[in-house]
Design a protein around this motif. Structure first.
Motif, PDB file in Angstrom:
ATOM      1  N   THR A  74       6.511   7.561  -9.198  1.00 27.18           N
ATOM      2  CA  THR A  74       7.911   7.741  -8.815  1.00 27.18           C
ATOM      3  C   THR A  74       8.086   8.884  -7.823  1.00 27.18           C
ATOM      4  OG1 THR A  74       8.250   9.168 -10.725  1.00 27.18           O
ATOM      5  CG2 THR A  74       8.782   6.835 -11.000  1.00 27.18           C
ATOM      6  N   GLU A  75       6.985   9.435  -7.342  1.00 26.16           N
ATOM      7  CA  GLU A  75       7.067  10.587  -6.432  1.00 26.16           C
ATOM      8  C   GLU A  75       7.465  10.157  -5.012  1.00 26.16           C
ATOM      9  OE1 GLU A  75       3.061  12.210  -6.466  1.00 26.16           O
ATOM     10  OE2 GLU A  75       2.337  10.183  -6.628  1.00 26.16           O
ATOM     11  N   PRO A  76       7.759  11.136  -4.137  1.00 26.78           N
ATOM     12  CA  PRO A  76       8.068  10.795  -2.754  1.00 26.78           C
ATOM     13  C   PRO A  76       6.817  10.297  -2.039  1.00 26.78           C
ATOM     14  CG  PRO A  76       8.210  13.186  -3.078  1.00 26.78           C
ATOM     15  CD  PRO A  76       7.882  12.568  -4.401  1.00 26.78           C
ATOM     16  N   GLY A  77       7.038   9.425  -1.062  1.00 25.91           N
ATOM     17  CA  GLY A  77       5.895   8.930  -0.301  1.00 25.91           C
ATOM     18  C   GLY A  77       6.284   7.845   0.670  1.00 25.91           C
ATOM     19  N   VAL A  78       5.255   7.220   1.211  1.00 22.92           N
ATOM     20  CA  VAL A  78       5.418   6.154   2.190  1.00 22.92           C
ATOM     21  C   VAL A  78       4.760   4.905   1.631  1.00 22.92           C
ATOM     22  CG1 VAL A  78       4.714   5.391   4.513  1.00 22.92           C
ATOM     23  CG2 VAL A  78       5.635   7.690   4.168  1.00 22.92           C
ATOM     24  N   TYR A  79       5.401   3.778   1.869  1.00 23.70           N
ATOM     25  CA  TYR A  79       4.890   2.489   1.414  1.00 23.70           C
ATOM     26  C   TYR A  79       4.821   1.540   2.594  1.00 23.70           C
ATOM     27  CZ  TYR A  79       9.884   1.570   1.562  1.00 23.70           C
ATOM     28  OH  TYR A  79      11.185   1.475   1.978  1.00 23.70           O
TER      29      TYR A  79
ATOM     30  N   LYS B 170       0.884  -1.161   0.000  1.00 21.75           N
ATOM     31  CA  LYS B 170       0.000   0.000   0.000  1.00 21.75           C
ATOM     32  C   LYS B 170       0.921   1.209   0.000  1.00 21.75           C
ATOM     33  CE  LYS B 170      -4.055  -1.879   2.304  1.00 21.75           C
ATOM     34  NZ  LYS B 170      -5.255  -1.412   2.999  1.00 21.75           N
ATOM     35  N   ILE B 171       0.540   2.247  -0.739  1.00 21.01           N
ATOM     36  CA  ILE B 171       1.388   3.444  -0.821  1.00 21.01           C
ATOM     37  C   ILE B 171       0.547   4.691  -0.621  1.00 21.01           C
ATOM     38  CG2 ILE B 171       3.047   2.339  -2.362  1.00 21.01           C
ATOM     39  CD1 ILE B 171       1.781   4.069  -4.632  1.00 21.01           C
ATOM     40  N   ILE B 172       1.222   5.767  -0.193  1.00 19.30           N
ATOM     41  CA  ILE B 172       0.595   7.083  -0.105  1.00 19.30           C
ATOM     42  C   ILE B 172       1.638   8.119  -0.529  1.00 19.30           C
ATOM     43  CG2 ILE B 172       1.126   7.413   2.353  1.00 19.30           C
ATOM     44  CD1 ILE B 172      -2.151   8.539   0.853  1.00 19.30           C
ATOM     45  N   PRO B 173       1.358   8.888  -1.562  1.00 17.61           N
ATOM     46  CA  PRO B 173       2.281   9.950  -1.960  1.00 17.61           C
ATOM     47  C   PRO B 173       2.313  11.052  -0.894  1.00 17.61           C
ATOM     48  CG  PRO B 173       0.707   9.455  -3.711  1.00 17.61           C
ATOM     49  CD  PRO B 173       0.233   8.763  -2.477  1.00 17.61           C
ATOM     50  N   CYS B 174       3.433  11.727  -0.805  1.00 17.99           N
ATOM     51  CA  CYS B 174       3.584  12.853   0.127  1.00 17.99           C
ATOM     52  C   CYS B 174       4.021  14.087  -0.661  1.00 17.99           C
ATOM     53  CB  CYS B 174       4.611  12.519   1.204  1.00 17.99           C
ATOM     54  SG  CYS B 174       4.081  11.210   2.326  1.00 17.99           S
ATOM     55  N   ARG B 175       3.885  15.249  -0.038  1.00 19.45           N
ATOM     56  CA  ARG B 175       4.235  16.514  -0.714  1.00 19.45           C
ATOM     57  C   ARG B 175       5.715  16.593  -1.043  1.00 19.45           C
ATOM     58  NH1 ARG B 175       0.911  19.899   3.754  1.00 19.45           N
ATOM     59  NH2 ARG B 175      -1.173  19.485   2.968  1.00 19.45           N
ATOM     60  N   THR B 176       6.534  16.128  -0.079  1.00 13.15           N
ATOM     61  CA  THR B 176       7.989  16.201  -0.242  1.00 13.15           C
ATOM     62  C   THR B 176       8.624  14.946   0.354  1.00 13.15           C
ATOM     63  OG1 THR B 176       8.349  17.229   1.913  1.00 13.15           O
ATOM     64  CG2 THR B 176       7.964  18.727   0.043  1.00 13.15           C
ATOM     65  N   ALA B 177       9.894  14.730   0.021  1.00 10.85           N
ATOM     66  CA  ALA B 177      10.634  13.613   0.608  1.00 10.85           C
ATOM     67  C   ALA B 177      10.786  13.796   2.119  1.00 10.85           C
ATOM     68  CB  ALA B 177      12.004  13.488  -0.055  1.00 10.85           C
ATOM     69  N   GLU B 178      10.918  15.040   2.554  1.00 12.66           N
ATOM     70  CA  GLU B 178      11.049  15.317   3.988  1.00 12.66           C
ATOM     71  C   GLU B 178       9.771  14.952   4.732  1.00 12.66           C
ATOM     72  OE1 GLU B 178      11.821  17.596   1.528  1.00 12.66           O
ATOM     73  OE2 GLU B 178      13.980  17.199   1.671  1.00 12.66           O
ATOM     74  N   GLU B 179       8.613  15.285   4.125  1.00 14.89           N
ATOM     75  CA  GLU B 179       7.351  14.910   4.750  1.00 14.89           C
ATOM     76  C   GLU B 179       7.222  13.384   4.810  1.00 14.89           C
ATOM     77  OE1 GLU B 179       2.899  16.463   4.432  1.00 14.89           O
ATOM     78  OE2 GLU B 179       3.391  15.161   2.720  1.00 14.89           O
ATOM     79  N   ALA B 180       7.609  12.704   3.737  1.00 11.89           N
ATOM     80  CA  ALA B 180       7.528  11.243   3.712  1.00 11.89           C
ATOM     81  C   ALA B 180       8.374  10.636   4.824  1.00 11.89           C
ATOM     82  CB  ALA B 180       7.972  10.709   2.348  1.00 11.89           C
ATOM     83  N   LYS B 181       9.590  11.134   5.003  1.00  8.28           N
ATOM     84  CA  LYS B 181      10.468  10.590   6.055  1.00  8.28           C
ATOM     85  C   LYS B 181       9.849  10.788   7.429  1.00  8.28           C
ATOM     86  CE  LYS B 181      14.748   9.930   5.699  1.00  8.28           C
ATOM     87  NZ  LYS B 181      14.670   8.491   5.886  1.00  8.28           N
TER      88      LYS B 181
END
Length: 163
Positions: free
Chosen positions: A139-144, A76-87
C-alpha cells in the motif's frame, strides 16, 4: 507480438489505485477513460445538480469490457520513497518509454535522472503481477505499469466478435 507496456502511473497507495483501475469506472480513472476512447466508445460529460461534472461511457456496458481488458493484463510495480518521488518518477518513465495509453507528459526533475534510471530498470525487470494477485500488492507510494498483449481496440474487436 508478446506482452507490451501500455501505461505508467503513480499513486500514494499503489494497491488501491491499481484495484480502482481494475474495477472502477471512467470517472475514477484516466486509464479507463483512455481505454474507452481507444475502444471506440463515447465519453459523456454531464453537469450534476451540485455543479460538478460527471463523466461516463456510452454504452454503460462498455465498463465491463474495459474491466476485462485491464484485468486480463498484468502489472509491474516499484515502491518509491515518497509520493512526491513516485509522481516525478512517473513522468520520467513516461518520457523514456512513451506508453501508448499515457496521453500526457510533464517535466521531471533532471537532478534525479540517475536514481530514476535505476528505478525504471528495476520496474522493467520486476515480476509480472496478475489481477488475482493485486490484492497482495503493498500500500506504499510508488509507480505501477500495465502490460498487455493486445491494444484496447484489438481486444474490443476480439471480445465483441466472440459475444
Amino acid at each position: 507480438m508478446g506482452i507490451v507496456l501500455q501505461y505508467i502511473g503513480d499513486s500514494k497507495r499503489i494497491k488501491s489505485r491499481i484495484r480502482q483501475h481494475c474495477t472502477g469506472n471512467v470517472e475514477s480513472s484516466a486509464l479507463r477513460k483512455t481505454i474507452a476512447e481507444k475502444m471506440g466508445f463515447e465519453i459523456h460529460t454531464t453537469k450534476r445538480p451540485s455543479g460538478s461534472r460527471k463523466t461516463s461511457v456510452h454504452p454503460l456496458s462498455a465498463e465491463k469490457l474495459i474491466s476485462e481488458y485491464i484485468q486480463s493484463g498484468t502489472w509491474k510495480i516499484i515502491p518509491c520513497r515518497t509520493a512526491e518521488e513516485a509522481k516525478d518518477f512517473q513522468w520520467y518513465g513516461i518520457d523514456k518509454k512513451r506508453p501508448p495509453l499515457n496521453k500526457y507528459m510533464q517535466f521531471w526533475d533532471e537532478n534525479n535522472e540517475s536514481r530514476y534510471q535505476i528505478l525504471l530498470d528495476e520496474l522493467l525487470d520486476s515480476d509480472f503481477i496478475e489481477f488475482e494477485s493485486t490484492l497482495d500488492i503493498s500500500t506504499e507510494p510508488g509507480v505501477y505499469s500495465l502490460w498487455h498483449e493486445n491494444t484496447p481496440s484489438d481486444f474490443a474487436e476480439i471480445r465483441i466478435g466472440y459475444d
